[in-house]
Design an enzyme around this catalytic site. Structure first.
Site, PDB file in Angstrom:
ATOM      1  N   TYR A 121       0.839  -1.205   0.000  1.00 24.33           N
ATOM      2  CA  TYR A 121       0.000   0.000   0.000  1.00 24.33           C
ATOM      3  C   TYR A 121       0.873   1.254   0.000  1.00 24.33           C
ATOM      4  CZ  TYR A 121      -3.783   3.218   0.875  1.00 24.33           C
ATOM      5  OH  TYR A 121      -4.684   4.237   0.738  1.00 24.33           O
ATOM      6  N   PHE A 173      -7.642  21.537 -24.735  1.00 25.92           N
ATOM      7  CA  PHE A 173      -7.975  20.126 -24.838  1.00 25.92           C
ATOM      8  C   PHE A 173      -9.186  19.890 -23.936  1.00 25.92           C
ATOM      9  CE2 PHE A 173      -7.831  15.639 -23.714  1.00 25.92           C
ATOM     10  CZ  PHE A 173      -7.935  15.105 -24.976  1.00 25.92           C
ATOM     11  N   THR A 174     -10.058  18.960 -24.339  1.00 21.12           N
ATOM     12  CA  THR A 174     -11.364  18.792 -23.676  1.00 21.12           C
ATOM     13  C   THR A 174     -11.263  18.671 -22.154  1.00 21.12           C
ATOM     14  OG1 THR A 174     -11.176  16.446 -24.201  1.00 21.12           O
ATOM     15  CG2 THR A 174     -12.505  17.781 -25.692  1.00 21.12           C
ATOM     16  N   ASP A 264       1.470  20.326 -20.484  1.00 29.14           N
ATOM     17  CA  ASP A 264       0.749  19.089 -20.772  1.00 29.14           C
ATOM     18  C   ASP A 264       1.708  18.237 -21.592  1.00 29.14           C
ATOM     19  OD1 ASP A 264      -0.764  17.010 -21.788  1.00 29.14           O
ATOM     20  OD2 ASP A 264      -2.583  18.222 -21.984  1.00 29.14           O
ATOM     21  N   LYS A 307      -0.530   7.825 -23.643  1.00 24.62           N
ATOM     22  CA  LYS A 307      -0.101   8.247 -24.988  1.00 24.62           C
ATOM     23  C   LYS A 307       1.406   7.964 -25.128  1.00 24.62           C
ATOM     24  CE  LYS A 307      -4.347  10.248 -24.795  1.00 24.62           C
ATOM     25  NZ  LYS A 307      -4.528  11.382 -23.989  1.00 24.62           N
ATOM     26  N   ARG A 431     -14.228  14.748 -35.537  1.00 24.44           N
ATOM     27  CA  ARG A 431     -13.816  15.933 -34.777  1.00 24.44           C
ATOM     28  C   ARG A 431     -14.320  17.137 -35.558  1.00 24.44           C
ATOM     29  NH1 ARG A 431     -11.764  14.798 -29.472  1.00 24.44           N
ATOM     30  NH2 ARG A 431     -13.968  14.395 -29.566  1.00 24.44           N
ATOM     31  N   PHE A 498     -21.170  13.869 -28.862  1.00 26.43           N
ATOM     32  CA  PHE A 498     -20.524  13.029 -29.873  1.00 26.43           C
ATOM     33  C   PHE A 498     -20.332  11.584 -29.414  1.00 26.43           C
ATOM     34  CE2 PHE A 498     -16.331  13.051 -27.849  1.00 26.43           C
ATOM     35  CZ  PHE A 498     -16.399  14.189 -27.066  1.00 26.43           C
TER      36      PHE A 498
HETATM   37  C1  LIG Z   1      -5.645  12.300 -23.403  1.00 24.67           C
HETATM   38  C2  LIG Z   1      -5.211  13.648 -23.071  1.00 24.67           C
HETATM   39  C3  LIG Z   1      -5.407  14.186 -21.790  1.00 24.67           C
HETATM   40  C4  LIG Z   1      -6.196  13.467 -20.712  1.00 24.67           C
HETATM   41  O1  LIG Z   1      -5.595  12.286 -20.314  1.00 24.67           O
HETATM   42  P1  LIG Z   1      -6.414  10.972 -19.913  1.00 24.67           P
HETATM   43  O2  LIG Z   1      -5.333   9.991 -19.605  1.00 24.67           O
HETATM   44  O3  LIG Z   1      -7.270  10.576 -21.075  1.00 24.67           O
HETATM   45  O4  LIG Z   1      -7.226  11.286 -18.706  1.00 24.67           O
HETATM   46  C5  LIG Z   1      -4.892  15.456 -21.545  1.00 24.67           C
HETATM   47  N1  LIG Z   1      -4.262  16.169 -22.498  1.00 24.67           N
HETATM   48  C6  LIG Z   1      -4.087  15.683 -23.728  1.00 24.67           C
HETATM   49  C7  LIG Z   1      -3.381  16.513 -24.755  1.00 24.67           C
HETATM   50  C8  LIG Z   1      -4.552  14.421 -24.070  1.00 24.67           C
HETATM   51  O5  LIG Z   1      -4.398  13.959 -25.319  1.00 24.67           O
END
Ligand SMILES: *Cc1c(COP(=O)(O)O)cnc(C)c1O
Length: 506
Positions: A121, A173-174, A264, A307, A431, A498
């Site tokens: 843990y 970004f969303t 980011d 990613k 998109r 979407f």
């Molecule tokens: C995917 C993504 C995120 C969010 O990450 P998650 O692992 O999906 O929560 C943030 N910024 C960018 C540019 C992304 O492509």
């Protein structure tokens, strides 16, 4: 830096068609690493190295069979999914280009690391491996693991943003913007104008416009700006990179006003590749060194490890300021898990630590970006309209130019994704207007400038032969484009429509 008709190739050739094609031109093609290559031309390059072709820098040890269902079954599956590729079952998909998130193939070393999971843990040894990997490759001092990228975005937004503050960034970004808004902030887009033009060939379309940033600082005051939200590369602009010169200039401007910069870092390694390829002075610098220099101009970073970092789940948040780290460490136990696991299993942290080291390897990045470019060049050769220059993780088909006869409120990009699936079982993502949603004031559709269908390439999953199949399928539906009609929406969810909207052909 950039030739009018393509890219100068630094280092060994990527799997770009440019490196395969004999162009019959004699100008030197690059400053290659490791020696004077000024006499090398595209024609002589292969002879010099005794090679000309490119191949994926891995071999396949375990396979996952792919299944292609027949056309009548695809028609049935698509109708059942309401012409929305998000609603397809993956069992009905042949080549899945919905997203590059969490879809990478792990290496044998990463899988071996999974068996070394220390599921204590507190104080798991895998946490210390992960901490060391982030310190070594990204250069930040303090690390908090999170369950994925948005977990890290939540923590940093809550820690630093107060209601009424402004967060400038290079295109939204969303999930990033949503967390900034939920914390009471207002996101302000300060990306250069070129980013909004799908045909503009600017080599660094992810750059921040310094005038826009300076104007915002003058307008609202530096104390209302908790940090600059800088992404490399910029997903929504087509995977476009930020230059080292730009981050340096942003750092200088921010230093004058005491403003922090957070990165980011989700696709920052792909960004580093573009700096090596395109920016003066970096041709001989390893990608790992470029990554570390870029990060050194920022105060910390959040990461979707799904990613660049080659794992199926995970994320992290890293900062240099010990006081801020204290705050984050206090918050992570509320929202994610103890500060030495942050929502991740020990085995997943181990796979991530190994994945980070693999993700900066030159051969890997070259082939990753090169594969995307290979697909882009096939499509460009056939005059199929895509966002240019081709970015790091995806090809974006320009549905407005693909189906100029389909009005935007009849969902051309959605229809394009549906046609691709019908033709070959390939899954893409809309998109465009469906993703953009409605204006909360007027209730009308938002009509975005970019109406795109994204073909996102997972890392180390598909081969060049799969890219050929994808390109030929796009070509087939392009050749039949004048017969294709739009869609009408038959079900519309209130939020993020979407994902679950349903459509019918007109
Ligand atoms: C995917 C993504 C995120 C969010 O990450 P998650 O692992 O999906 O929560 C943030 N910024 C960018 C540019 C992304 O492509």
């Amino acid at each position: 830096m950039i030739e009018p008709d393509g890219f100068i190739i630094h280092g060994a050739p990527v799997n770009s068609r440019e490196s395969l094609r004999l162009r019959g031109r004699d100008e030197p093609c690059s400053t290659f690493q490791g020696g004077d290559m000024s006499n090398i031309t595209p024609r002589t390059m292969g002879q010099q190295f005794g090679r000309r072709s490119w191949a994926e820098p891995w071999k396949i040890k375990m396979v996952e069979p792919l299944r292609m269902i027949g056309r009548p079954d695809r028609e049935r599956a698509l109708a059942e999914a309401g012409y929305n590729t998000f609603l397809l079952r993956s069992d009905d998909v042949y080549i899945d280009l919905l997203t590059d998130s969490g879809t990478s193939a792990m290496s044998d070393r990463q899988w071996a690391g999974m068996l070394l999971g220390d599921e204590a843990y507190a104080g798991s040894r895998n946490f210390y491996h992960l901490e060391e990997a982030v310190q070594t490759y990204y250069g930040y001092r303090y690390l908090t693991p999170t369950h994925q990228g948005r977990g890290a975005e939540h923590l940093i937004s809550r820690a630093l943003i107060k209601p009424g503050m402004y967060i400038p960034g290079n295109m939204y970004f969303t999930t990033t913007r949503l967390h900034q808004e939920l914390a009471g902030g207002v996101f302000v887009d300060v990306i250069i104008n070129e980013a909004h033009d799908p045909t503009n060939m600017h080599p660094f379309k992810g750059n921040i416009d310094l005038n826009k940033l300076a104007d915002l600082i003058a307008r609202v005051g530096a104390d209302k700006i908790p940090y600059v939200s800088l992404a490399g590369t910029v997903n929504m602009a087509g995977g476009q990179p930020v230059s080292m010169a730009n981050v340096r200039a942003v750092r200088e401007l921010c230093d004058r006003h005491g403003i922090r910069i957070f990165l980011d870092a989700t696709r920052m390694i792909e960004n580093a590749f573009f700096i090596q390829e395109r920016e003066e002075g970096y041709a001989a610098t390893p990608i790992a060194a470029i990554l570390k220099e870029f990060c050194s101009y920022t105060d910390g970073a959040w990461m979707s490890a799904k990613k660049d970092n080659l794992v199926n789940i995970g994320g992290w948040l890293a900062v240099n300021d010990s006081e801020l780290f204290d705050t984050l460490r206090n918050m992570v136990v509320i929202y994610e898990g103890l500060h030495t696991y942050g929502g991740m299993a020990g085995r997943d942290m181990e796979a991530l630590a190994i994945g980070i080291a693999e993700s900066v390897e030159e051969d890997h990045v070259r082939s990753r970006v090169g594969q995307v470019r290979y697909l882009g060049e096939l499509l460009t050769d056939w005059d199929i309209p895509i966002v240019q220059p081709v970015g790091g993780h995806a090809i974006f088909l320009d549905a407005k130019r693909f189906y100029p006869h389909i009005p935007q409120d009849q969902f051309p990009a959605q229809r394009l994704a549906a046609e691709l699936y019908l033709d070959s079982g390939i899954r893409a993502m809309e998109r465009g207007i469906a993703s953009a949603g409605r204006d909360p004031e007027t209730g009308d559709h938002r009509y975005p400038a970019l109406e795109l269908t994204r073909l996102t390439i997972p890392r180390r999953v598909y081969t060049q032969a799969h890219m050929d199949v994808v390109a030929e399928s796009v070509k087939a539906i392009y050749d039949a484009r004048t017969q294709t009609r739009g869609l009408k929406m038959t079900y519309e969810p209130q939020y993020l429509r979407f994902f679950q909207a349903r459509f019918e052909p007109l």
